[in-house]
Write a protein that holds these residues in place. Structure first.
Motif, short mmCIF file in Angstrom:
data_model
loop_
_atom_site.label_atom_id
_atom_site.label_comp_id
_atom_site.label_asym_id
_atom_site.label_seq_id
_atom_site.Cartn_x
_atom_site.Cartn_y
_atom_site.Cartn_z
N VAL A 18 0.84 -1.20 0.00
CA VAL A 18 0.00 0.00 0.00
C VAL A 18 0.87 1.25 0.00
CG1 VAL A 18 -1.69 1.34 1.32
CG2 VAL A 18 -1.95 -1.14 1.12
N ILE A 19 1.92 1.25 0.82
CA ILE A 19 2.83 2.39 0.86
C ILE A 19 3.55 2.56 -0.47
CG2 ILE A 19 4.93 3.30 1.95
CD1 ILE A 19 4.00 2.07 4.57
N LYS A 20 3.94 1.42 -1.07
CA LYS A 20 4.56 1.47 -2.40
C LYS A 20 3.62 2.14 -3.41
CE LYS A 20 8.69 -0.59 -2.68
NZ LYS A 20 9.85 0.06 -3.35
N ALA A 21 2.34 1.75 -3.34
CA ALA A 21 1.33 2.32 -4.26
C ALA A 21 1.20 3.83 -4.03
CB ALA A 21 -0.01 1.62 -4.05
N CYS A 22 1.26 4.25 -2.76
CA CYS A 22 1.19 5.68 -2.44
C CYS A 22 2.40 6.42 -3.00
CB CYS A 22 1.10 5.88 -0.94
SG CYS A 22 -0.45 5.32 -0.21
N PHE A 23 3.57 5.80 -2.92
CA PHE A 23 4.78 6.39 -3.51
C PHE A 23 4.59 6.60 -5.01
CE2 PHE A 23 7.71 5.23 0.08
CZ PHE A 23 8.34 6.47 0.16
N ILE A 24 4.04 5.59 -5.67
CA ILE A 24 3.83 5.67 -7.12
C ILE A 24 2.87 6.81 -7.47
CG2 ILE A 24 2.82 4.45 -9.09
CD1 ILE A 24 3.93 1.84 -7.80
N LEU A 25 1.77 6.91 -6.72
CA LEU A 25 0.81 8.01 -6.95
C LEU A 25 1.45 9.37 -6.71
CD1 LEU A 25 -2.43 6.56 -5.29
CD2 LEU A 25 -2.01 6.89 -7.73
N LEU A 26 2.28 9.45 -5.68
CA LEU A 26 2.96 10.70 -5.36
C LEU A 26 3.90 11.12 -6.49
CD1 LEU A 26 3.36 12.83 -3.13
CD2 LEU A 26 5.22 11.42 -2.24
N ILE A 27 4.61 10.15 -7.05
CA ILE A 27 5.53 10.46 -8.16
C ILE A 27 4.76 10.91 -9.39
CG2 ILE A 27 7.25 9.47 -9.73
CD1 ILE A 27 8.00 7.55 -7.41
N ILE A 28 3.62 10.27 -9.64
CA ILE A 28 2.78 10.67 -10.78
C ILE A 28 2.31 12.11 -10.61
CG2 ILE A 28 0.58 10.26 -11.94
CD1 ILE A 28 0.97 7.28 -11.36
N PHE A 29 1.89 12.47 -9.39
CA PHE A 29 1.46 13.86 -9.12
C PHE A 29 2.62 14.83 -9.30
CE2 PHE A 29 -2.05 12.09 -6.27
CZ PHE A 29 -3.02 12.29 -7.26
N GLN A 30 3.82 14.40 -8.91
CA GLN A 30 4.99 15.26 -9.07
C GLN A 30 5.30 15.51 -10.54
OE1 GLN A 30 7.98 13.16 -6.83
NE2 GLN A 30 7.49 14.18 -4.90
N ILE A 31 5.14 14.47 -11.36
CA ILE A 31 5.40 14.62 -12.80
C ILE A 31 4.38 15.57 -13.43
CG2 ILE A 31 5.36 13.39 -15.00
CD1 ILE A 31 6.49 10.95 -13.53
N ILE A 32 3.13 15.44 -12.99
CA ILE A 32 2.05 16.26 -13.57
C ILE A 32 2.07 17.69 -13.04
CG2 ILE A 32 -0.46 16.53 -13.77
CD1 ILE A 32 -0.66 13.47 -13.63
N LEU A 33 2.19 17.83 -11.72
CA LEU A 33 2.05 19.15 -11.08
C LEU A 33 3.37 19.83 -10.76
CD1 LEU A 33 -0.79 18.17 -8.57
CD2 LEU A 33 -1.05 19.21 -10.84
N GLY A 34 4.46 19.05 -10.78
CA GLY A 34 5.75 19.60 -10.42
C GLY A 34 6.02 19.42 -8.93
N PHE A 93 6.70 21.71 -1.73
CA PHE A 93 7.06 21.38 -0.36
C PHE A 93 6.11 20.33 0.22
CE2 PHE A 93 6.52 22.09 4.22
CZ PHE A 93 7.82 21.86 4.66
N LEU A 94 4.84 20.41 -0.15
CA LEU A 94 3.83 19.47 0.34
C LEU A 94 4.14 18.05 -0.11
CD1 LEU A 94 1.15 19.07 1.85
CD2 LEU A 94 -0.03 19.46 -0.33
N MET A 95 4.50 17.89 -1.38
CA MET A 95 4.80 16.56 -1.91
C MET A 95 6.09 16.01 -1.33
SD MET A 95 3.62 16.72 -5.88
CE MET A 95 1.90 17.06 -6.31
N LEU A 96 7.05 16.89 -1.10
CA LEU A 96 8.31 16.46 -0.50
C LEU A 96 8.06 15.97 0.93
CD1 LEU A 96 11.36 16.25 -1.03
CD2 LEU A 96 11.60 18.55 -0.06
N SER A 97 7.20 16.69 1.64
CA SER A 97 6.86 16.30 3.01
C SER A 97 6.14 14.95 3.02
CB SER A 97 5.97 17.36 3.66
OG SER A 97 6.63 18.60 3.72
N ALA A 98 5.22 14.76 2.06
CA ALA A 98 4.48 13.50 1.97
C ALA A 98 5.43 12.33 1.71
CB ALA A 98 3.43 13.60 0.86
N SER A 99 6.45 12.59 0.89
CA SER A 99 7.44 11.55 0.59
C SER A 99 8.21 11.14 1.84
CB SER A 99 8.41 12.07 -0.47
OG SER A 99 9.40 11.12 -0.75
N TYR A 100 8.59 12.12 2.66
CA TYR A 100 9.30 11.82 3.91
C TYR A 100 8.40 11.07 4.89
CZ TYR A 100 13.37 14.67 2.74
OH TYR A 100 14.52 15.17 2.15
N ILE A 101 7.12 11.44 4.94
CA ILE A 101 6.17 10.78 5.85
C ILE A 101 5.98 9.32 5.45
CG2 ILE A 101 3.73 10.69 6.54
CD1 ILE A 101 3.74 13.77 6.35
#
Length: 239
Positions: free
Chosen positions: A50-66, A69-77
């Motif tokens: 599940v956490i792996k899947a969240c990582f993948i979604l986060l990376i997709i959002f980063q590619i689309i939205l750039g 700080f919020l996404m970086l924080s989510a990655s650390y969490i």
């Protein structure tokens, strides 16, 4: 340069996420196939996926939205969650080491036990060509016929079915499964109890009734088998 790195990270996470899921499913399937009764909760392994899947979604959002700080924080969490879950369950010993199991051991007429995928120099050629039965035949018989449901099932009965004697049969079970006959049969009965518990047909039955349906002669026999299986698991883990 950044988008290419994000794409590489996405592919990396997807590949190892799928690989991890495959190994976890294989691990659980092997535990069920060997009829291993474990008292540890290993479902926490799915939370890693599940956490792996969240990582993948986060990376997709980063590619689309750039990046933000919020996404970086989510990655650390997420990384912290992953570390805490693994550390906690390792410290709690919520896992089970699968002992090495020979793949399709066979029994020769002279009592020799060997792996059918290679020739054993210690076993006569005639034995290697004329086997009494294989591990696959043996396990298929238990899966399909369920002889362990009979409380009076003995090693002599099993030996007669496979046209051998009790000495060779005992040697085969010990050499292949690292158990004696009673431990091996009771492992199937314990697994049967576990499966019976899942059926709505038996939801109102007591543990003693389920134990008898699974082939145990009494509740005491069932409890002894549970204790023995737990002690063996601890012994296997401690080496």
């Amino acid at each position: 340069m950044l988008p290419y790195f994000s794409l590489y990270t996405l592919l990396y996470q997807m590949y190892y996420g799928i690989l991890s899921l495959k190994y976890i499913l294989s691990y659980k399937k092997e535990i069920e196939r060997r009829n291993i009764e474990i008292d540890k909760n290993i479902n926490w392994l799915y939370s890693l996926i599940v956490i792996k899947a969240c990582f993948i979604l986060l990376i997709i959002f980063q590619i689309i939205l750039g990046y933000s700080f919020l996404m970086l924080s989510a990655s650390y969490i997420l990384s912290s969650f992953l570390f805490i879950i693994v550390l906690f369950n390792v410290l709690e010993k919520n896992y089970y080491f699968l002992p090495h199991l020979k793949n399709n051991t066979v029994l020769a007429p002279t009592g020799h036990i060997f792996h059918e995928s290679y020739l054993n120099e210690d076993v006569p050629q005639s034995d290697q060509k004329n086997v009494i039965f294989s591990q696959k035949d043996f396990e298929n018989y238990f899966h399909e016929q369920k002889p362990y449901l009979n409380p009076t099932f003995k090693i002599d009965d099993l030996s007669l079915i496979f046209n051998t004697n009790r000495t060779y049969m005992s040697k085969f079970i010990n050499g292949t499964y690292d158990m004696n006959f009673n431990q091996f049969v009771n492992s199937w009965r314990l697994n049967e109890v576990k499966e019976l518990k899942l059926l709505t047909l038996h939801k109102n039955k007591s543990i003693e009734e389920l134990a008898r349906l699974a082939g145990f002669g009494s509740l005491r026999s069932y409890l002894r088998a549970v204790k023995a299986a737990s002690e063996k698991q601890t012994t296997d883990f401690n080496g």
